[in-house]
Design a protein around this motif. Structure first.
Motif, PDB file in Angstrom:
ATOM      1  N   CYS A 241     -25.282 -36.688 -24.767  1.00 33.44           N
ATOM      2  CA  CYS A 241     -24.023 -36.500 -24.028  1.00 33.44           C
ATOM      3  C   CYS A 241     -23.430 -35.105 -24.207  1.00 33.44           C
ATOM      4  N   GLY A 242     -24.029 -34.288 -25.061  1.00 34.73           N
ATOM      5  CA  GLY A 242     -23.554 -32.912 -25.244  1.00 34.73           C
ATOM      6  C   GLY A 242     -22.173 -32.835 -25.867  1.00 34.73           C
TER       7      GLY A 242
ATOM      8  N   SER B 211     -26.585 -27.031 -36.735  1.00 34.79           N
ATOM      9  CA  SER B 211     -25.350 -27.766 -36.980  1.00 34.79           C
ATOM     10  C   SER B 211     -25.210 -28.797 -35.865  1.00 34.79           C
ATOM     11  N   PRO B 212     -24.173 -29.634 -35.908  1.00 37.43           N
ATOM     12  CA  PRO B 212     -23.980 -30.577 -34.795  1.00 37.43           C
ATOM     13  C   PRO B 212     -23.895 -29.871 -33.444  1.00 37.43           C
ATOM     14  N   HIS B 213     -23.309 -28.667 -33.432  1.00 37.27           N
ATOM     15  CA  HIS B 213     -23.154 -27.930 -32.182  1.00 37.27           C
ATOM     16  C   HIS B 213     -24.500 -27.548 -31.577  1.00 37.27           C
ATOM     17  N   THR B 214     -25.534 -27.454 -32.408  1.00 33.90           N
ATOM     18  CA  THR B 214     -26.867 -27.098 -31.916  1.00 33.90           C
ATOM     19  C   THR B 214     -27.370 -28.152 -30.935  1.00 33.90           C
ATOM     20  N   PHE B 215     -27.018 -29.410 -31.180  1.00 38.54           N
ATOM     21  CA  PHE B 215     -27.444 -30.487 -30.276  1.00 38.54           C
ATOM     22  C   PHE B 215     -26.728 -30.358 -28.934  1.00 38.54           C
ATOM     23  N   ARG B 216     -25.481 -29.945 -28.971  1.00 39.44           N
ATOM     24  CA  ARG B 216     -24.707 -29.718 -27.735  1.00 39.44           C
ATOM     25  C   ARG B 216     -25.320 -28.561 -26.944  1.00 39.44           C
ATOM     26  N   HIS B 217     -25.639 -27.472 -27.644  1.00 36.57           N
ATOM     27  CA  HIS B 217     -26.273 -26.318 -26.979  1.00 36.57           C
ATOM     28  C   HIS B 217     -27.627 -26.722 -26.376  1.00 36.57           C
TER      29      HIS B 217
END
Length: 298
Positions: free
Chosen positions: A145-146, A242-248
């Motif tokens: 889901c980003g 980091s968690p943000h890497t999955f969003r990117h």
């Protein structure tokens, strides 16, 4: 006007007028506090109304010895916002940072994971432990889901609209958006809810929170970072993630598979398409595809 009262008024302005989140407000306030600390340590007696460009410049030179160009640029931007507020409220006639330039920095491209690396991380989760099913559901949701990490830990059961294929996400500034959720992500969330969450002793106030720790309370952002770091170490991944890497990675993989930027912008909750455009810089081949597909001379 004293610094303490100016800072208090500024906090209210950021919260009420600009509708910023607590994290954003804390960051803006921290920038001003750093300036105040500098003035106190150097016994410089000046107020928010009387401080001049020379004193600000002296502070910037001091900071430049301690932080990199990106942090320095962010600090200048934060202070500029504070003094713009004072000008807006007619406390000052000018902003002392008007003539102070931020250091030139290149646009930082976010780290991403390949699809194979994401699969390896998720497969490394120990499903023999109760938190394993939870962690798999969380990472599938981050990537599927980003989401931002704050959006993940605050996700509610009442935000899940699986029949319609969406989840409701509360982002920065309490702005809400609906994000599509694919079947595989729904499947792992349902497994976690039925096999793990239903057996927890859920604490009062967290009955609607989706992802919980073993004590039946909401997970912290730091815990999500720790889970991901440990999994990266387990598979010997050399990237700093980091968690943000999955969003990117979510955004980059959609772009690589020909999703349009406007759709990605809506799903990520970016106010400006300019923020989303950074993903184009990650994969120049997308630009070639666009020209080949849409240019009339192709």
């Amino acid at each position: 006007m004293e610094w303490k009262s100016a800072l208090k008024d500024y906090q209210l302005y950021l919260k009420i007028e600009r509708g910023l989140s607590k994290n954003s407000i804390d960051n803006y306030v921290l920038d001003v506090k750093k300036l105040i600390t500098f003035l106190e340590e150097h016994t410089i007696s000046t107020s928010p109304i009387s401080i001049n460009s020379e004193t600000i410049q002296q502070f910037i030179y001091h900071v430049a010895k301690q932080v990199n160009a990106r942090s320095q640029s962010r600090l200048i931007s934060g202070l500029r916002s504070f003094f713009n507020y004072l000008v807006f409220e007619d406390y000052r006639s000018n902003n002392p940072l008007e003539l102070i330039e931020s250091p030139k920095i290149g646009r930082k491209l976010p780290d991403t994971l390949s699809e194979e690396e994401i699969d390896r991380i998720i497969k490394a989760i120990d499903l023999s432990k109760p938190e394993g099913e939870r962690n798999r559901a969380m990472l599938e949701t981050l990537y599927g889901c980003g989401l931002r990490v704050s959006e993940l830990v605050n996700l509610k059961i009442s935000d899940l609209f699986f029949d319609e294929g969406f989840i409701k996400v509360t982002g920065k500034g309490d702005k809400q958006r609906f994000v599509p959720i694919i079947d595989i992500t729904q499947k792992y969330i349902n497994i976690y809810r039925s096999e793990i969450r239903n057996h927890l002793n859920i604490q009062a106030g967290f009955e609607d929170t989706l992802f919980l720790n073993r004590r039946g309370k909401q997970l912290t952002r730091a815990m999500i970072f720790t889970i991901i770091k440990q999994l990266a170490e387990k598979i010997n991944l050399k990237k700093n993630i980091s968690p943000h890497t999955f969003r990117h990675s979510f955004a980059t993989h959609l772009l690589q598979n020909d999703a349009d930027l406007r759709s990605i912008q809506l799903m990520l909750g970016h106010e400006s398409i300019t923020t989303t455009e950074i993903y184009v810089h990650l994969d120049k081949s997308h630009l070639i595809k666009v020209v080949e597909k849409y240019h009339p001379r192709k």
